[in-house]
Design an enzyme around this catalytic site. Sequence first.
Site, PDB file in Angstrom:
ATOM      1  N   ASP A 484      44.667  40.813 -69.022  1.00 17.55           N
ATOM      2  CA  ASP A 484      45.685  39.772 -68.864  1.00 17.55           C
ATOM      3  C   ASP A 484      46.668  40.072 -67.744  1.00 17.55           C
ATOM      4  OD1 ASP A 484      45.203  37.823 -70.758  1.00 17.55           O
ATOM      5  OD2 ASP A 484      46.130  38.978 -72.366  1.00 17.55           O
TER       6      ASP A 484
HETATM    7  C1  BGC Z   1      50.402  42.613 -72.085  1.00 20.65           C
HETATM    8  C2  BGC Z   1      48.941  42.335 -72.345  1.00 20.65           C
HETATM    9  C3  BGC Z   1      48.811  41.101 -73.171  1.00 20.65           C
HETATM   10  C4  BGC Z   1      49.583  39.935 -72.577  1.00 20.65           C
HETATM   11  C5  BGC Z   1      49.540  38.777 -73.541  1.00 20.65           C
HETATM   12  C6  BGC Z   1      51.064  41.397 -71.482  1.00 20.65           C
HETATM   13  O1  BGC Z   1      52.407  41.638 -71.300  1.00 20.65           O
HETATM   14  O2  BGC Z   1      50.521  43.733 -71.240  1.00 20.65           O
HETATM   15  O3  BGC Z   1      48.354  43.449 -73.004  1.00 20.65           O
HETATM   16  O4  BGC Z   1      47.457  40.769 -73.280  1.00 20.65           O
HETATM   17  O5  BGC Z   1      50.909  40.289 -72.327  1.00 20.65           O
HETATM   18  O6  BGC Z   1      50.074  37.631 -73.103  1.00 20.65           O
HETATM   19  C1  NOJ Z   2      46.004  42.299 -75.250  1.00 19.12           C
HETATM   20  C2  NOJ Z   2      45.500  40.902 -75.373  1.00 19.12           C
HETATM   21  O1  NOJ Z   2      45.619  40.471 -76.704  1.00 19.12           O
HETATM   22  C3  NOJ Z   2      44.052  40.805 -74.945  1.00 19.12           C
HETATM   23  O2  NOJ Z   2      43.641  39.472 -74.989  1.00 19.12           O
HETATM   24  C4  NOJ Z   2      43.877  41.371 -73.581  1.00 19.12           C
HETATM   25  O3  NOJ Z   2      42.504  41.329 -73.265  1.00 19.12           O
HETATM   26  C5  NOJ Z   2      44.392  42.788 -73.508  1.00 19.12           C
HETATM   27  N1  NOJ Z   2      45.743  42.841 -73.958  1.00 19.12           N
HETATM   28  C6  NOJ Z   2      44.321  43.361 -72.093  1.00 19.12           C
HETATM   29  O4  NOJ Z   2      45.237  42.774 -71.255  1.00 19.12           O
END
Ligand code: BGC
Ligand code: NOJ
Length: 812
Positions: A484
Site C-alpha cells: 500500500d
Molecule cells: C500502512 C499500510 C497499510 C495502509 C492502509 C499505511 O499507512 O503502512 O501497512 O496497508 O496504511 O491504508
Molecule cells: C496492511 C494492509 O492491510 C494490506 O492490505 C497491505 O497489503 C499491507 N499493509 C502492506 O502495505
Amino acid sequence: MRYGYFDDANREYVITTPETPSPWINYSGNQEFFSLISNTAGGYCFYKDARLRRITRYRYNNVPVDSGGRYFYIREENGEFWSPTWAPVRKKLDRYECRHGLGYTRIYGEKGDIGGEVLIFVPQDFNGEVHKVTISNKGSQTRNIRLFSFIEWCLWNAYDDMTNFQRNFSTGEVEIENNTIYHKTEYRERRNHYAFYSANTDVAGFDSDRYEFIGRYNGFDAPQAVVEGKSRNSVADGWSPIASHSFDIMLQPGEQKVIVFVLGYVENDPDDKWEAYNVINKKKAKKMIERFADPKQVDEALEELKQYWDGLLSRYVLDSSDEKLNRMVNIWNQYQCMVTFNMSRSASYFESGIGRGMGFRDSNQDILGFVHQIPHRARERILDLAATQLEDGGAYHQYQPLTKKGNNEIGGNFNDDPLWLILSTAAYIKETGDFNILEEMVPYDNDPSKAANLFDHLRRSFYHVVNNLGPHGLPLIGRADWNDCLNLNCFSTEPDESFQTTESKDGKVAESVLIAGMFVYIGNEYVRICENIGEYEEAKAAKEHIRKMKENILKYGYDGEWFLRAYNDFGEKVGSKENEEGKIFIETQGFCVMAGVGVETGEAQKALDSAWKYLDTEHGMVLVNPAYTRYHVELGEISSYPPGYKENAGIFCHNNPWIMCAETVLGRGDKAFELYRKICPAYREEISDVHRMEPYVYSQMIAGKDARRHGEAKNSWLTGTAAWNFVAISQFILGIKPDYHGLVIDPCIPKSWDGYRVTRYFRGAVYDITISNPNHVSKGIRSLTVDGKEFIGNVLPIFGDGKVHKVEVVMG
Ligand code: BGC
Ligand code: NOJ
C-alpha cells in the site's frame, strides 16, 4: 524473558503478570457479536461492525494504556479496594493469572484472603458477553465485601462518539429495571437497537451516569462511588451513560459466590419497538438474561464453545516432535486465521475499528488460511467481496461489514485487488470441490441489476490486469499493489494529503513486477478453473497472456541477481542495483519464484539467494534494503517511514511466508523452515522482552535492522501474516495441499527431520498421513501407500466416505 507460558492441553496462553510489555489481547465471538479482551480486562465489544455498532467505549492511545473495559472493584471492610483483573485500580495483587483461551479469557486476582475470578466470553449464537465473577474467601474470618461492576457505553457510531461532543453530551438515555441497565441512546428516533448490562443477583445499588459514579476529576482507578462505598443510583440524562451495579457479599471462611453479568445487544422489529410510551421493548433482552440466570448455564456455554473449537481444530492436526511447531499449527495460527477472517483489518489494539472495514485484498487472503475451518462461511465471504467488484474488474478497496457496500474511503484502484478474488475462490473450490460457486449470480458495484455469475467476476479480474499493461508489458500499478505504501502515481508534497487517496499522475507508466508475478501464479489457477469447467478456449487464451507475462518479467523485471520491484512514473527501475536506496525488495523474490518464474533457468535461485544475502536478519527478512533514508516523492508512503519500520525495511511478516513457499518450490526445506522459525511467535516467546507483542499470534511487523528497536513487533493480530504462514507451513512445508481433484502430498522439510504425522479432514473423510524421512532429504517421495496398498503418484483420491484412511509416505 517471558511473561507467561503456553498451556497446550487447555489451548491457553497463561500470562503471569499484568504488566506485560503491551496489553496482550484476545478475541471472543465468532458470528455477529465480537469482543476484544486484554489481559487486564480492557477492550470493547461491538455488533457486526466496530465502527457503526460499537457497544462499549474504549480509549485508544490513552494514558495509562488500555483504558476502558469490563471493570470490577472489590471493596473491603476497611475501605480499601482493588480489581481482580488488576486494572483499572492497579493495586498490587498477591496472585495474578490471565488465561487467554480460544474465544474466552479468564483472569484471576488474589489479595489477602480474597480471590476474584472474572471469566469473559461471547457464547455461541449469542449477541452479548457473559461475565462470570467468582469471589472467594480463602481466610478463616467471615468477610463482608462490596463488589462494584462498571462498563461505559459507546454511543454506537465509534467515530461520532469520539468527535461529536456538542451533540453526544445531550443525547444519552437509559432505562433501569430491576438489576438491568438498558442503554437506549437514539432509540427514540431512527435506531431500533439497544444494549443492556444485567446481573443475576439483586443489587445493593446502581449507577448509569459516569460523573455520578466516577466523579468529575477521578479516574477509572478510583471512582468516587467506590471510594465512598456507595452507589448513587444515578439515572443518566445526557453526558456519558455507563452501567454499574453494586452488591453486598458476605462470605464465610472458604465460601465463594458467583454473579453472572450479561452485556447484551438487541435489535427490535421497527413495529414492535416499545412496550409502553417511550419505554423500550425488553422482551428479547429478558430472554437473553434468562439464558444465563444460573452459573451452570455459563459453564455449559463455555463447554460448548470448547467443543466447537475441538471440532474446528480437528481438521488439520500435526503431530511432530517440535512442541512449538505443534502449538502454532494446531492451535494458535489456526485461531488467528479465524480472527483475521472475522475482523479483516478492522478492530484490534492497532486498528481502531473506525479506519477500515473489510479489505478486499485482505479478506480474500484471509480466506486462504481459514477456508478449511468453515468452508461455507468462506463461500459467503467470497460472494460478499465479489459483490463490491466494479464492472471493469477493479474493486472497491473495502466495505463496511454492516452494510456490505464497497467504498473508497481508503482509496481505490489498487491494481492487485482483483487477482486476490481468483486466489480465494480457487482455495475454496480446492477445499470443497464446489464448482457451483462459479454459477452464483453476484452483483457488480453492489447493484443487483448488474449481476453476473462469479466466473464472470473472475474473468474480469484476470482481464483487469491484461487490460492495464504498461510500457514494458507489465501490469500498471494503479494506486499501489499489495504494498500500500508504494505509491508511484501519488507525488504528494502536501503533508495533509493521504498517500492512499491522492493521485497526481495518469497512471499510464508506473508498473508493478509484483502484480506480474501474482498474475502468473494466480493466473494459473484461473486457467485450471477454466479447464475444470470446460472453458478450454478461455484457458488457452489465458495461458498465452501468462506466457507473455512470464517472458516480460524475465526480460524487463529481472535485474541480474534478483527481480525488480517496479517501474516508477518516469519509467525508472525501482528495487534495482542501480538505485541508491531500496535496491532489493522481498515481495517479487517471493511471488515470482512461487509462480515458477526463472526456476528452470536459474534466475529464481539467484533471486532467493539475494534475498538471504541482503534482506535476512536474526528476526526475519526485511521488506526492502537498503532502507529509504529520505523522502522520495516518486515512491510515496514507503519512504515516509523512518528506516526499519513498516514497509520501509521493517520485517513485514506477511511476505516472509512468500519466501518460505518459494524456497519449497526450489526444494530448499531447510531454508523455508529457518525463516518460518524466525518470525513465528512461539519460537520468539523467549525474547518476549524484545518482541513485546503477544507470543501466541503473529504481528504485522517486526522492526528491521535499521531501526533502533530492531526485533520489536507491532500491529499484532490483524494481518495477512496469519493466513500466509498457515498456508506456508501446512501446505508448502508440511506439504498437505488440497487440490481440485484430490489431496496432494508434497512435503519440503528440513533434512534433519525424521518425520511427522498430519491428520487432515478433507471433503468428508479423514486422511491420517504419516510421513517418514529415513534418508534425510528435504523433498521427494519414494513410496506412498493408502490403506496399506501401494499408491502411484501423490494426489490422494477423494474418498468422501466418512472414514479414516491411513496414508504412509516415505520420502527419499
Ligand atoms: C500502512 C499500510 C497499510 C495502509 C492502509 C499505511 O499507512 O503502512 O501497512 O496497508 O496504511 O491504508
Ligand atoms: C496492511 C494492509 O492491510 C494490506 O492490505 C497491505 O497489503 C499491507 N499493509 C502492506 O502495505
